[in-house]
Design a protein around this motif. Sequence first.
Motif, PDB file in Angstrom:
ATOM      1  N   ILE A   1       6.018  -9.042 -16.094  1.00 48.15           N
ATOM      2  CA  ILE A   1       4.671  -9.595 -15.891  1.00 48.15           C
ATOM      3  C   ILE A   1       4.162  -9.147 -14.529  1.00 48.15           C
ATOM      4  CG2 ILE A   1       3.383 -11.749 -15.454  1.00 48.15           C
ATOM      5  CD1 ILE A   1       5.245 -13.105 -17.492  1.00 48.15           C
ATOM      6  N   ILE A   2       2.876  -8.809 -14.467  1.00 46.50           N
ATOM      7  CA  ILE A   2       2.213  -8.552 -13.188  1.00 46.50           C
ATOM      8  C   ILE A   2       1.068  -9.546 -13.055  1.00 46.50           C
ATOM      9  CG2 ILE A   2       0.868  -6.921 -11.805  1.00 46.50           C
ATOM     10  CD1 ILE A   2       2.486  -4.669 -12.981  1.00 46.50           C
ATOM     11  N   LEU A   3       1.149 -10.390 -12.022  1.00 43.89           N
ATOM     12  CA  LEU A   3       0.084 -11.340 -11.707  1.00 43.89           C
ATOM     13  C   LEU A   3      -0.852 -10.673 -10.710  1.00 43.89           C
ATOM     14  CD1 LEU A   3       2.282 -14.542 -11.169  1.00 43.89           C
ATOM     15  CD2 LEU A   3       1.216 -13.749 -13.296  1.00 43.89           C
ATOM     16  N   MET A   4      -2.129 -10.616 -11.059  1.00 41.27           N
ATOM     17  CA  MET A   4      -3.086  -9.871 -10.245  1.00 41.27           C
ATOM     18  C   MET A   4      -4.213 -10.764  -9.742  1.00 41.27           C
ATOM     19  SD  MET A   4      -3.528  -6.364 -12.447  1.00 41.27           S
ATOM     20  CE  MET A   4      -4.252  -7.214 -13.848  1.00 41.27           C
ATOM     21  N   PRO A   5      -4.607 -10.600  -8.484  1.00 40.67           N
ATOM     22  CA  PRO A   5      -5.801 -11.306  -8.008  1.00 40.67           C
ATOM     23  C   PRO A   5      -7.044 -10.623  -8.566  1.00 40.67           C
ATOM     24  CG  PRO A   5      -4.999  -9.817  -6.319  1.00 40.67           C
ATOM     25  CD  PRO A   5      -4.010  -9.739  -7.453  1.00 40.67           C
TER      26      PRO A   5
ATOM     27  N   THR B   1     -18.623  -2.915 -16.713  1.00 38.85           N
ATOM     28  CA  THR B   1     -17.330  -2.238 -16.620  1.00 38.85           C
ATOM     29  C   THR B   1     -17.511  -0.745 -16.345  1.00 38.85           C
ATOM     30  OG1 THR B   1     -17.260  -1.890 -19.011  1.00 38.85           O
ATOM     31  CG2 THR B   1     -16.229  -3.899 -18.158  1.00 38.85           C
ATOM     32  N   ALA B   2     -16.425  -0.153 -15.865  1.00 38.95           N
ATOM     33  CA  ALA B   2     -16.370   1.291 -15.640  1.00 38.95           C
ATOM     34  C   ALA B   2     -15.209   1.859 -16.454  1.00 38.95           C
ATOM     35  CB  ALA B   2     -16.186   1.589 -14.158  1.00 38.95           C
ATOM     36  N   SER B   3     -15.222   3.155 -16.683  1.00 34.90           N
ATOM     37  CA  SER B   3     -14.229   3.788 -17.548  1.00 34.90           C
ATOM     38  C   SER B   3     -12.810   3.635 -17.018  1.00 34.90           C
ATOM     39  CB  SER B   3     -14.562   5.275 -17.713  1.00 34.90           C
ATOM     40  OG  SER B   3     -14.571   5.921 -16.445  1.00 34.90           O
ATOM     41  N   TRP B   4     -12.667   3.466 -15.705  1.00 37.98           N
ATOM     42  CA  TRP B   4     -11.338   3.385 -15.109  1.00 37.98           C
ATOM     43  C   TRP B   4     -10.800   1.952 -15.024  1.00 37.98           C
ATOM     44  CZ3 TRP B   4     -15.722   5.110 -12.446  1.00 37.98           C
ATOM     45  CH2 TRP B   4     -16.293   4.186 -11.576  1.00 37.98           C
ATOM     46  N   ASP B   5     -11.588   0.961 -15.390  1.00 41.92           N
ATOM     47  CA  ASP B   5     -11.153  -0.435 -15.285  1.00 41.92           C
ATOM     48  C   ASP B   5     -10.000  -0.715 -16.253  1.00 41.92           C
ATOM     49  OD1 ASP B   5     -13.059  -1.032 -13.382  1.00 41.92           O
ATOM     50  OD2 ASP B   5     -14.516  -1.791 -14.829  1.00 41.92           O
ATOM     51  N   ILE B   6      -8.977  -1.401 -15.769  1.00 44.27           N
ATOM     52  CA  ILE B   6      -7.849  -1.829 -16.580  1.00 44.27           C
ATOM     53  C   ILE B   6      -8.031  -3.318 -16.887  1.00 44.27           C
ATOM     54  CG2 ILE B   6      -5.344  -2.049 -16.745  1.00 44.27           C
ATOM     55  CD1 ILE B   6      -6.185   0.837 -16.544  1.00 44.27           C
ATOM     56  N   PRO B   7      -8.257  -3.692 -18.144  1.00 39.69           N
ATOM     57  CA  PRO B   7      -8.440  -5.113 -18.457  1.00 39.69           C
ATOM     58  C   PRO B   7      -7.124  -5.878 -18.400  1.00 39.69           C
ATOM     59  CG  PRO B   7      -8.449  -3.818 -20.463  1.00 39.69           C
ATOM     60  CD  PRO B   7      -8.385  -2.835 -19.329  1.00 39.69           C
TER      61      PRO B   7
ATOM     62  N   TYR C   1      -5.399  -1.573  -7.965  1.00 36.18           N
ATOM     63  CA  TYR C   1      -4.683  -1.951  -9.181  1.00 36.18           C
ATOM     64  C   TYR C   1      -5.038  -1.011 -10.341  1.00 36.18           C
ATOM     65  CZ  TYR C   1      -2.528  -6.262  -7.476  1.00 36.18           C
ATOM     66  OH  TYR C   1      -1.742  -7.179  -6.808  1.00 36.18           O
ATOM     67  N   ASP C   2      -6.317  -0.681 -10.493  1.00 38.14           N
ATOM     68  CA  ASP C   2      -6.731   0.191 -11.594  1.00 38.14           C
ATOM     69  C   ASP C   2      -6.046   1.551 -11.506  1.00 38.14           C
ATOM     70  OD1 ASP C   2      -8.497  -1.612 -12.886  1.00 38.14           O
ATOM     71  OD2 ASP C   2     -10.048  -1.187 -11.412  1.00 38.14           O
ATOM     72  N   ARG C   3      -6.011   2.144 -10.330  1.00 36.02           N
ATOM     73  CA  ARG C   3      -5.351   3.445 -10.170  1.00 36.02           C
ATOM     74  C   ARG C   3      -3.861   3.340 -10.448  1.00 36.02           C
ATOM     75  NH1 ARG C   3      -9.210   3.540  -6.082  1.00 36.02           N
ATOM     76  NH2 ARG C   3     -10.616   5.334  -6.132  1.00 36.02           N
ATOM     77  N   THR C   4      -3.243   2.308  -9.926  1.00 33.68           N
ATOM     78  CA  THR C   4      -1.802   2.147 -10.086  1.00 33.68           C
ATOM     79  C   THR C   4      -1.430   1.894 -11.537  1.00 33.68           C
ATOM     80  OG1 THR C   4      -1.635   1.255  -7.828  1.00 33.68           O
ATOM     81  CG2 THR C   4       0.217   0.819  -9.325  1.00 33.68           C
TER      82      THR C   4
ATOM     83  N   LEU D   1       0.844  -1.194   0.000  1.00 33.93           N
ATOM     84  CA  LEU D   1       0.000   0.000   0.000  1.00 33.93           C
ATOM     85  C   LEU D   1       0.881   1.247   0.000  1.00 33.93           C
ATOM     86  CD1 LEU D   1      -2.790  -0.940   2.585  1.00 33.93           C
ATOM     87  CD2 LEU D   1      -2.757  -1.312   0.114  1.00 33.93           C
ATOM     88  N   HIS D   2       0.623   2.144  -0.935  1.00 34.54           N
ATOM     89  CA  HIS D   2       1.428   3.368  -1.048  1.00 34.54           C
ATOM     90  C   HIS D   2       1.220   4.231   0.199  1.00 34.54           C
ATOM     91  CE1 HIS D   2       3.369   6.878  -2.706  1.00 34.54           C
ATOM     92  NE2 HIS D   2       3.607   6.244  -3.842  1.00 34.54           N
ATOM     93  N   PRO D   3       2.300   4.702   0.827  1.00 35.67           N
ATOM     94  CA  PRO D   3       2.138   5.450   2.079  1.00 35.67           C
ATOM     95  C   PRO D   3       1.600   6.863   1.886  1.00 35.67           C
ATOM     96  CG  PRO D   3       4.456   5.389   1.438  1.00 35.67           C
ATOM     97  CD  PRO D   3       3.715   4.480   0.483  1.00 35.67           C
ATOM     98  N   PHE D   4       1.689   7.416   0.667  1.00 33.44           N
ATOM     99  CA  PHE D   4       1.290   8.807   0.445  1.00 33.44           C
ATOM    100  C   PHE D   4       0.161   8.954  -0.573  1.00 33.44           C
ATOM    101  CE2 PHE D   4       6.014   8.886   1.164  1.00 33.44           C
ATOM    102  CZ  PHE D   4       5.931   9.183   2.516  1.00 33.44           C
ATOM    103  N   SER D   5       0.195   8.160  -1.645  1.00 32.84           N
ATOM    104  CA  SER D   5      -0.841   8.250  -2.674  1.00 32.84           C
ATOM    105  C   SER D   5      -1.984   7.316  -2.327  1.00 32.84           C
ATOM    106  CB  SER D   5      -0.257   7.871  -4.045  1.00 32.84           C
ATOM    107  OG  SER D   5       0.730   8.809  -4.428  1.00 32.84           O
ATOM    108  N   LYS D   6      -3.126   7.899  -1.968  1.00 30.20           N
ATOM    109  CA  LYS D   6      -4.261   7.116  -1.504  1.00 30.20           C
ATOM    110  C   LYS D   6      -4.732   6.126  -2.558  1.00 30.20           C
ATOM    111  CE  LYS D   6      -8.831   7.630   0.630  1.00 30.20           C
ATOM    112  NZ  LYS D   6      -9.901   8.580   1.020  1.00 30.20           N
ATOM    113  N   LYS D   7      -4.933   4.887  -2.132  1.00 25.39           N
ATOM    114  CA  LYS D   7      -5.436   3.800  -2.975  1.00 25.39           C
ATOM    115  C   LYS D   7      -4.545   3.526  -4.182  1.00 25.39           C
ATOM    116  CE  LYS D   7     -10.224   3.672  -1.492  1.00 25.39           C
ATOM    117  NZ  LYS D   7     -11.620   3.483  -1.902  1.00 25.39           N
ATOM    118  N   HIS D   8      -3.247   3.658  -4.001  1.00 24.85           N
ATOM    119  CA  HIS D   8      -2.258   3.263  -4.989  1.00 24.85           C
ATOM    120  C   HIS D   8      -1.335   2.216  -4.378  1.00 24.85           C
ATOM    121  CE1 HIS D   8      -3.617   6.858  -7.094  1.00 24.85           C
ATOM    122  NE2 HIS D   8      -2.912   6.491  -8.149  1.00 24.85           N
ATOM    123  N   LEU D   9      -0.635   1.506  -5.248  1.00 25.66           N
ATOM    124  CA  LEU D   9       0.292   0.468  -4.811  1.00 25.66           C
ATOM    125  C   LEU D   9       1.708   0.789  -5.252  1.00 25.66           C
ATOM    126  CD1 LEU D   9      -1.786  -2.652  -5.958  1.00 25.66           C
ATOM    127  CD2 LEU D   9      -1.586  -1.803  -3.596  1.00 25.66           C
ATOM    128  N   LEU D  10       2.663   0.326  -4.457  1.00 27.03           N
ATOM    129  CA  LEU D  10       4.052   0.228  -4.864  1.00 27.03           C
ATOM    130  C   LEU D  10       4.369  -1.256  -4.970  1.00 27.03           C
ATOM    131  CD1 LEU D  10       5.676   2.826  -2.434  1.00 27.03           C
ATOM    132  CD2 LEU D  10       5.368   3.108  -4.903  1.00 27.03           C
TER     133      LEU D  10
END
Length: 210
Positions: free
Chosen positions: A124-128, A176-182, A146-149, A80-89
Amino acid sequence: MPATLCRIELRKHLRAARKALTHSQQQHAAKAIARQLENLTFYQHAKTVAGYLANDGEPELTETIAQCWQNKKQTTLPVLHPFSKKHLLFLRYCATTPMQFNRFNIAEPVLSATDICLLNQHDIILMPLVGFDVQGNRLGMGGGFYDRTLSALDPNHRPVLIGIAHDCQKVDTLPTASWDIPCDYIVTPSMVQRNPGCATPESHLHKSAQ
């Protein structure tokens, strides 16, 4: 039924389905998914792979990660990103990596700037996921991490995105929503689904190796 409500209902149904799997079924799924991935030529050539630690009935990647280490692949885990809300590192992960539990009670590497691996440094990024459809659309837990990141990815220079799922998580069509990453691919214990519009995986690996 509004799309948002439909997503909520789908999420509830599909989470219940995967959590209902027995320990034996989960073990079988983990082994089968590891085999499916290992049989993919572009996966064999990958040098850096992001994984995850399973939660809430998600398929385990313990065997896949061990397989990566055995084959000298670098692995990372989301933090979990410590500064950017709802983002991942994504931080490099090995058997001796110091771990801690985040606010969702999921284990993650202790944050260290020297261990951060940028998105475009991955092959490669393996995603749940909670659910997926034949178009490669991915329904997550609802937080949008994941979508934001992944929205920051350069479409011409990015890793292959692989959703990892149980077979029971497939639906005909996801709202689906406009922000979804397939996803580019979905891998389950019984199949590898390459999705429409997926770029050639070898081109991603070639660029990421440059």
